[in-house]
Design a protein around this motif. Sequence first.
Motif, mmCIF file in Angstrom:
data_model
loop_
_atom_site.group_PDB
_atom_site.id
_atom_site.type_symbol
_atom_site.label_atom_id
_atom_site.label_comp_id
_atom_site.label_asym_id
_atom_site.label_seq_id
_atom_site.Cartn_x
_atom_site.Cartn_y
_atom_site.Cartn_z
ATOM 1 N N VAL A 17 -4.574 6.799 -0.074
ATOM 2 C CA VAL A 17 -3.686 5.654 -0.285
ATOM 3 C C VAL A 17 -3.976 5.006 -1.633
ATOM 4 C CG1 VAL A 17 -3.557 5.124 2.201
ATOM 5 C CG2 VAL A 17 -5.212 3.902 0.765
ATOM 6 N N ALA B 83 -2.949 2.951 5.627
ATOM 7 C CA ALA B 83 -2.085 2.005 4.904
ATOM 8 C C ALA B 83 -1.637 0.877 5.829
ATOM 9 C CB ALA B 83 -0.880 2.738 4.324
ATOM 10 N N ILE C 90 -3.702 1.161 -3.136
ATOM 11 C CA ILE C 90 -3.484 -0.230 -2.724
ATOM 12 C C ILE C 90 -3.181 -1.092 -3.945
ATOM 13 C CG2 ILE C 90 -4.496 -2.227 -1.542
ATOM 14 C CD1 ILE C 90 -6.463 -0.224 -0.194
ATOM 15 N N THR D 129 0.852 -1.186 0.000
ATOM 16 C CA THR D 129 0.000 0.000 0.000
ATOM 17 C C THR D 129 0.889 1.238 0.000
ATOM 18 O OG1 THR D 129 -1.781 -1.168 1.121
ATOM 19 C CG2 THR D 129 -1.839 1.226 1.225
ATOM 20 N N SER E 63 -2.617 9.121 6.316
ATOM 21 C CA SER E 63 -2.578 8.176 5.192
ATOM 22 C C SER E 63 -1.864 6.899 5.607
ATOM 23 C CB SER E 63 -1.854 8.798 3.989
ATOM 24 O OG SER E 63 -2.482 9.996 3.600
ATOM 25 N N VAL F 276 4.175 -0.991 3.641
ATOM 26 C CA VAL F 276 3.662 0.352 3.374
ATOM 27 C C VAL F 276 4.800 1.123 2.731
ATOM 28 C CG1 VAL F 276 2.834 2.482 4.422
ATOM 29 C CG2 VAL F 276 2.039 0.276 5.298
ATOM 30 N N VAL G 219 1.580 5.446 -0.007
ATOM 31 C CA VAL G 219 1.172 6.819 0.272
ATOM 32 C C VAL G 219 2.086 7.699 -0.577
ATOM 33 C CG1 VAL G 219 0.389 6.276 2.602
ATOM 34 C CG2 VAL G 219 2.742 7.015 2.250
ATOM 35 N N GLN H 141 -2.499 -3.141 5.275
ATOM 36 C CA GLN H 141 -1.457 -4.171 5.154
ATOM 37 C C GLN H 141 -1.556 -5.202 6.279
ATOM 38 O OE1 GLN H 141 -0.605 -3.571 1.676
ATOM 39 N NE2 GLN H 141 0.855 -4.953 2.635
#
Length: 368
Positions: free
Chosen positions: A217, A183, A219, A122, A179, A201, A124, A187
């Motif tokens: 985010v 995330a 993914i 994921t 964020s 992340v 950011v 995860q």
Amino acid sequence: MRTNLLKLFVFFFIFLASLQGLFANNDKPRDRFVVVLDAGHGGKDPGNMGNGFKEKDIALSIILKIGKALEKQDGIEVIYTRDSDVFIPLDKRAHIANEADADLFVSVHCNSHNSQAYGTETFVLGLHKTAENFEVAKKENSVIFLEEDYEVTYGGFNPNSPESYIGMALMQEEYLNQSILLADFVQKNFTNELKRKNRGVKQAGFLVLKNAVMPSVLIETGFLTNNHEGPYLNSTGGQNKMAAAIVEAIDKYANTINLSNLESVGSNSSSNMPVQSQIYEGITFKIQLAAGSKRLETKAYNFKGLQNVERAREDGMYKYYYGATSDYIKINELHNEAKRNGYPSSYIVAFKDGSKITVNEALKSKVN
Ligand SMILES: [Zn+2]
């Protein structure tokens, strides 16, 4: 004649009253949490086609399942950037979220690689630290070549040029801490509940996240090019599980942020005496002030005057915590202090036996 005039007056007042109601509804009610769900690609842009699967279809299917589950919940409003197979430019996606004054932007994609790489990650917004992360952002950003006038829209941005990414990280800096909170939840759910491989992340320069003015985010649910993960992501069962894990993460996030927004704790106490303390045995509450890939000295001058800030490295990122107490009243006081000192997006986190748990879970444990 007179009754007609009276009727006209009554009608006019009802009209005025309803107008007022209309205007009042324009203000977003504070108890409403708006989530923008963004299915990657669409229309003429199929996304990656690993193993013959179509990223655009899988992303849309997962997004619609997430939306359906969230729409059933009170207090959550769902907005889709697309709910069918259509092409939406990247900048339009953030624009939709900004127009809706959303609380959260969640973009869902599938990865690809020329190896049998697998696992979930994921992202950011930020500056990539590895060539691998840069490759993911380049691939996802290259869809702008399908847009007319992309050179004008994105001010000469070239997805393949590292120079184009300089400065981009600053765009979401204000929302980075929050964020990363989402995330992390995403995860953790993928890893603990679905046993998917955790790639972590990460930060990279995704154009779709750049202009969103809210925590956001992106993914990557797994690799379509992998011979096991591709069929899993293309299956209804796999999509249901991925969607459920993301929904749970969004719920945990919303709860954490909403708890942080509660102004007074213990105000429902029956006596007029203010509650002095609320101790949760075995729980440590802290304030998460900031997070990111930058390693800062925990000196007060780096944290707007706050003393005794603690740095922890988790999943390849640095987290900065303020305060440590089992007292929920005390941590709320410290949180207010942090907000006053210039950390409006800070939030309370909870630890049990050294592992992070949600504040909700912590509050369910026994009060001394
Ligand atoms: Zn994609």
